[in-house]
Design a protein around this motif. Structure first.
Motif, PDB file in Angstrom:
ATOM      1  N   ARG A  78       0.822  -1.211   0.000  1.00  0.00           N
ATOM      2  CA  ARG A  78       0.000   0.000   0.000  1.00  0.00           C
ATOM      3  C   ARG A  78       0.856   1.261   0.000  1.00  0.00           C
ATOM      4  O   ARG A  78       0.510   2.267  -0.634  1.00  0.00           O
ATOM      5  N   THR A  79       2.005   1.219   0.695  1.00  0.00           N
ATOM      6  CA  THR A  79       2.893   2.377   0.735  1.00  0.00           C
ATOM      7  C   THR A  79       3.484   2.666  -0.637  1.00  0.00           C
ATOM      8  O   THR A  79       3.503   3.822  -1.099  1.00  0.00           O
ATOM      9  N   LEU A  80       3.974   1.646  -1.292  1.00  0.00           N
ATOM     10  CA  LEU A  80       4.641   1.837  -2.583  1.00  0.00           C
ATOM     11  C   LEU A  80       3.664   2.256  -3.664  1.00  0.00           C
ATOM     12  O   LEU A  80       4.023   3.045  -4.556  1.00  0.00           O
ATOM     13  N   THR A  81       2.446   1.782  -3.592  1.00  0.00           N
ATOM     14  CA  THR A  81       1.498   2.061  -4.685  1.00  0.00           C
ATOM     15  C   THR A  81       0.641   3.295  -4.444  1.00  0.00           C
ATOM     16  O   THR A  81       0.183   3.912  -5.408  1.00  0.00           O
ATOM     17  N   ARG A  82       0.444   3.676  -3.177  1.00  0.00           N
ATOM     18  CA  ARG A  82      -0.487   4.770  -2.944  1.00  0.00           C
ATOM     19  C   ARG A  82       0.016   5.803  -1.948  1.00  0.00           C
ATOM     20  O   ARG A  82       0.118   6.994  -2.276  1.00  0.00           O
ATOM     21  N   THR A  83       0.385   5.383  -0.732  1.00  0.00           N
ATOM     22  CA  THR A  83       0.667   6.347   0.332  1.00  0.00           C
ATOM     23  C   THR A  83       1.883   7.211   0.023  1.00  0.00           C
ATOM     24  O   THR A  83       1.842   8.443   0.171  1.00  0.00           O
ATOM     25  N   TRP A  84       2.998   6.585  -0.378  1.00  0.00           N
ATOM     26  CA  TRP A  84       4.217   7.363  -0.628  1.00  0.00           C
ATOM     27  C   TRP A  84       4.048   8.331  -1.794  1.00  0.00           C
ATOM     28  O   TRP A  84       4.402   9.508  -1.669  1.00  0.00           O
ATOM     29  N   PRO A  85       3.494   7.915  -2.939  1.00  0.00           N
ATOM     30  CA  PRO A  85       3.257   8.899  -4.005  1.00  0.00           C
ATOM     31  C   PRO A  85       2.330  10.029  -3.570  1.00  0.00           C
ATOM     32  O   PRO A  85       2.550  11.189  -3.933  1.00  0.00           O
ATOM     33  N   ASP A  86       1.303   9.713  -2.796  1.00  0.00           N
ATOM     34  CA  ASP A  86       0.394  10.769  -2.323  1.00  0.00           C
ATOM     35  C   ASP A  86       1.110  11.741  -1.394  1.00  0.00           C
ATOM     36  O   ASP A  86       0.866  12.957  -1.444  1.00  0.00           O
ATOM     37  N   LEU A  87       2.009  11.227  -0.535  1.00  0.00           N
ATOM     38  CA  LEU A  87       2.752  12.101   0.373  1.00  0.00           C
ATOM     39  C   LEU A  87       3.655  13.044  -0.396  1.00  0.00           C
ATOM     40  O   LEU A  87       3.709  14.256  -0.111  1.00  0.00           O
ATOM     41  N   LEU A  88       4.373  12.548  -1.381  1.00  0.00           N
ATOM     42  CA  LEU A  88       5.278  13.393  -2.165  1.00  0.00           C
ATOM     43  C   LEU A  88       4.495  14.416  -2.976  1.00  0.00           C
ATOM     44  O   LEU A  88       4.976  15.543  -3.198  1.00  0.00           O
ATOM     45  N   ALA A  89       3.304  14.061  -3.405  1.00  0.00           N
ATOM     46  CA  ALA A  89       2.510  14.989  -4.207  1.00  0.00           C
ATOM     47  C   ALA A  89       1.829  16.049  -3.341  1.00  0.00           C
ATOM     48  O   ALA A  89       1.863  17.245  -3.667  1.00  0.00           O
ATOM     49  N   ALA A  90       1.225  15.625  -2.235  1.00  0.00           N
ATOM     50  CA  ALA A  90       0.466  16.557  -1.395  1.00  0.00           C
ATOM     51  C   ALA A  90       1.321  17.237  -0.336  1.00  0.00           C
ATOM     52  O   ALA A  90       0.947  18.278   0.192  1.00  0.00           O
ATOM     53  N   GLY A  91       2.448  16.633   0.027  1.00  0.00           N
ATOM     54  CA  GLY A  91       3.316  17.229   1.038  1.00  0.00           C
ATOM     55  C   GLY A  91       2.976  16.819   2.443  1.00  0.00           C
ATOM     56  O   GLY A  91       3.692  17.175   3.378  1.00  0.00           O
ATOM     57  N   ARG A  92       1.914  16.064   2.630  1.00  0.00           N
ATOM     58  CA  ARG A  92       1.541  15.601   3.975  1.00  0.00           C
ATOM     59  C   ARG A  92       0.535  14.468   3.881  1.00  0.00           C
ATOM     60  O   ARG A  92      -0.132  14.294   2.862  1.00  0.00           O
ATOM     61  N   CYS A  93       0.470  13.711   4.951  1.00  0.00           N
ATOM     62  CA  CYS A  93      -0.565  12.696   5.117  1.00  0.00           C
ATOM     63  C   CYS A  93      -0.855  12.585   6.604  1.00  0.00           C
ATOM     64  O   CYS A  93      -0.031  12.994   7.440  1.00  0.00           O
ATOM     65  N   ARG A  94      -1.998  12.034   6.926  1.00  0.00           N
ATOM     66  CA  ARG A  94      -2.405  12.013   8.337  1.00  0.00           C
ATOM     67  C   ARG A  94      -3.163  10.730   8.658  1.00  0.00           C
ATOM     68  O   ARG A  94      -4.038  10.302   7.902  1.00  0.00           O
TER      69      ARG A  94
END
Length: 755
Positions: A390-406
């Motif tokens: 899940r990190t490699l396919t979704r969470t990490w790309p979303d973090l780099l794009a949005a600048g944050r996750c929660r």
């Protein structure tokens, strides 16, 4: 000019005491101005003596170096000495110090040939400079920052040097000009240049020493580099002043180098030393000043000197400021690093590729890893398979794009294979160009929270299960006090849960034996004492709060924790009231006549057996009566079977009314009845009872609209004379009854053996 509200310096330190009472390490951290204050308060007369002696020495030194009798001395340092003594102490102690300084200065002037009046004329300007300088500097904290701020350094020189020197020069014109033929401008100019050069070159050193800790003073002056720069500065100064044109330009070079390498205090000492070298060479006539045609041209000597000495001081303050800022930044970084690593939270930082750059100590402890084993590895290496995907396919790309996750749920895998459930919140750090340089993440360990939620759900399921089953369930603590009752149990005992919780099981539940009605002991206390389940479920009568009773099947078992610790007991009660009543009814039907309710043949045999055992043991008489109703068939045929049944019931009722509780009346079938007298004194007593029974049975019977008159034939056999066992007695009683019928009915006949 007014000053800001001032707080006495003495209020900034703890109560004074002798320096010998302060530990060496603590004394090294004390500021010099504090030590001066403590010395003045501890022994004021000694400080007055030191003040006077210092004023005499510095005044004598200045006059010996650079003045002739009747002239104003150059490089005047005595006023700086006085200012340094006045600055740290409370104003109430200024008069004593000023008097001591005045006496020291007066003694030096008299020693160099001035008259008393002439020497007194020099005192007011000097005292004005010391007082004004101390007053202006006490109005702010700038003098404590002279070593680390060029701006504060300039402010200090303005307040502590320039303004007091201008005031002293004006005062000198008033005190010296009225009796001397020297032009007033020359007096003012000579006073101004001599005291200004002395103040500017010595005041920074004095203030830096006062504001520094004693250990720092020792450290800076013991620095070998400072001594090396001192030798170089003196050598360069002497050579340039004696050999080169425009020598003041070259004086700056070693001081600038020293400003970059040394502490401010050491640089200030070098500046003062260089000023002393210049003053000494001028006093000895070794340095020839440029030709002068006017008084103001004296500035051509001292203005270049100040221009050469001030820049190194300001540069040293700037370097010290930068050094302090760098040190504070380094300490701040170290504090942040320590805080990051020691903060009680799981924290990680990674580069844009997800490789770990730093981790907190708690993260390492929770993961069971060492720092050297994780730095440089990717964070996903420590995730469970599903979380890694899940990190490699979704969470990490979303973090780099949005600048944050929660609050992203992850599952970490410890070094020993155990899982850790976490909530991850992360943010990115970017450089000036907007490129991501690193990520920072905080992981909240929710393993226990998840476990607690699972346990809560399991507890809720268990509670729902317990509340849904038809049996009563009661749990207790290790002392037998009730902790929980399900709704069935509350209904069964008739008391609300809040009233019984915390009370002993045996105190709340009133239990009696089903057969005897005797009170029973507390089964929970017995179970906890034996630490094992009671042998068999027990059927008991349980009293309801309103007075009714339930028959329950009760089972009690101990409860143990995973470690084997006894944590309480659980009692389960199944309501068998209806089953018990049905069993009693079936048992009654099996042993009693359905029509009359009298015992039947089965129960008769049981009671006859018991009666014979009792008679044998007590050696008493037992009588057994058989009787048959006379003319019953006629009633039954004339009025129907229902009337015949009613007649049989009334006969049974009359029998019971004539017999004792210990006697037994039973119906064998049809119109045949048996009476067992288990306790009679003698056979004739049985005859009396039979006679009374016959009289009762012969009375008319009201059967609805009809009336019937019947009689009975009764045969009696007695133990032991007519038989010693059940079969013989019953057979003989039956034979006696038939004899009664043969003899005309409506009579009582005892069994007689044939002759």
């Amino acid at each position: 000019m007014s000053s800001a509200p001032h707080v006495e310096v003495s209020s900034l330190w703890p109560p004074t005491g002798t320096l010998s009472a302060i530990p060496a390490q603590q004394a090294d951290r004390q500021r010099v101005e504090m030590l001066v204050l403590q010395a003045v308060q501890a022994q004021p007369w000694l400080m007055w003596l030191i003040a006077a002696l210092g004023a005499w020495v510095l005044s004598s030194l200045a006059m010996w170096l650079s003045r002739f009798p009747g002239q104003v001395a150059s490089l005047w340092y005595m006023n700086v000495w006085g200012l340094a003594l006045l600055l740290p102490v409370p104003r109430r102690q200024w008069p004593g110090l000023l008097l001591a300084l005045a006496l020291g200065n007066l003694a030096a002037n008299l020693a160099f040939g001035d008259s008393l009046l002439e020497a007194l004329r020099y005192l007011p300007p000097n005292l004005i400079e010391m007082l004004l300088g101390a007053w202006l500097l006490r109005g702010s904290e700038s003098y404590r920052r002279i070593a680390s701020s060029p701006v504060d350094g300039l402010k200090v020189l303005l307040r502590g040097s320039l303004l007091p020197v201008l005031a002293g020069s004006a005062t000198a014109v008033l005190t010296l000009g009225w009796q001397d033929d020297t032009p007033l401008f020359r007096i003012a100019l000579t006073w101004f240049e001599s005291t200004l050069v002395g103040s500017v070159t010595l005041l920074p050193l004095v203030l830096a020493v006062l504001a520094a800790e004693r250990g720092a003073v020792r450290r800076d002056f013991a620095d070998p580099r400072a001594w090396a720069f001192a030798l170089v500065s003196v050598g360069v100064g002497v050579f340039c002043l004696l050999q080169l044109p425009f020598p003041f330009v070259y004086l700056t070079l070693p001081l600038v180098l020293a400003a970059v390498q040394l502490r401010f205090m050491a640089v200030a000492a070098l500046v003062w030393l260089m000023a002393m070298v210049v003053g000494t060479l001028i006093a000895q006539g070794l340095f020839v000043a440029p030709p002068q045609t006017a008084y103001w041209q004296q500035l051509l000597v001292y203005a270049p000197l100040l221009a050469a000495l001030l820049p190194p001081l300001l540069l040293a303050a700037a370097v010290e400021q930068a050094r302090n800022h760098h040190g504070e930044l380094s300490r701040s970084r170290e504090r942040l690093r320590t805080l990051y690593e020691r903060t009680p939270a799981m924290m990680v930082s990674t580069d844009p590729d997800g490789r770990l750059l730093s981790v907190s100590r708690l993260w390492l402890e929770r993961m069971g890893l060492r720092r050297d084993d994780v730095i440089g590895r990717k964070l996903v290496d420590f995730l469970a398979a599903e979380s890694r995907r899940r990190t490699l396919t979704r969470t990490w790309p979303d973090l780099l794009a949005a600048g944050r996750c929660r609050d992203v749920e992850y599952r970490l895998m410890r070094s020993d294979g155990q899982r850790i459930d976490v909530l991850l919140s992360a943010t990115t750090e970017r450089d000036a160009d907007g490129r991501i340089t690193r990520t920072h993440a905080v992981l909240e360990d929710i393993t226990r929270k998840r476990l607690a939620e699972e346990l809560e759900a399991e507890h809720e399921r268990s509670k729902v299960t317990l509340e849904s089953i038809a049996d009563a369930v009661i749990t207790s603590d290790p002392q037998g006090r009730i902790l929980y009752l399900n709704p069935v149990a509350v209904t069964m005992i008739g008391q609300p849960e809040e009233q019984v919780r915390g009370r002993l099981y045996g105190e709340v539940l009133r239990r009696r034996d089903v057969e005897t009605g005797a009170e029973l002991p507390d089964p929970v206390a017995l179970c906890l004492h034996q630490r094992k389940r009671l042998a068999l479920p027990q059927r008991v009568r349980l009293a309801h709060a309103e007075g009714s009773e339930h028959v329950v099947q009760e089972s009690v078992s101990p409860m143990f924790a995973a470690g084997g610790q006894l944590i309480g007991a659980v009692a389960v009660m199944h309501d068998v009231t209806e089953a018990h009543q049905l069993a009693l009814k079936l048992a009654h039907r099996a042993q009693h006549d359905v029509l009359t309710g009298l015992p039947n043949r089965l129960l008769l045999h049981d009671r006859l057996h018991q009666g014979l055992q009792l008679a044998r043991r007590n050696r008493t008489v037992l009588a057994l009566m058989f009787f048959d109703l006379d003319r019953f068939k006629a009633v039954n045929d004339s009025h129907g079977h229902a009337t015949g049944d009613e007649l049989l019931c009334q006969v049974a009722d009359r029998l019971l009314k004539q017999l004792r509780a210990t006697d037994t009346a039973c119906r064998l079938g049809g119109d045949e009845f048996v009476v067992l007298l288990s306790q009679v004194e003698q056979a004739s007593d049985a005859g009396d009872v039979a006679t009374h029974l016959l009289e009762a049975l012969c009375k008319p019977y009201q059967l609805g609209k009809h009336q019937a008159d019947i009689s009975a034939s009764i045969g009696i056999a007695c133990f032991p004379q007519d038989g010693t066992d059940e079969a013989t007695l019953m057979r003989n009683a039956d034979a006696a009854m038939y004899q009664a019928k043969q003899q005309g009915r409506n009579r009582v006949v005892f069994f007689k053996r044939p002759d």
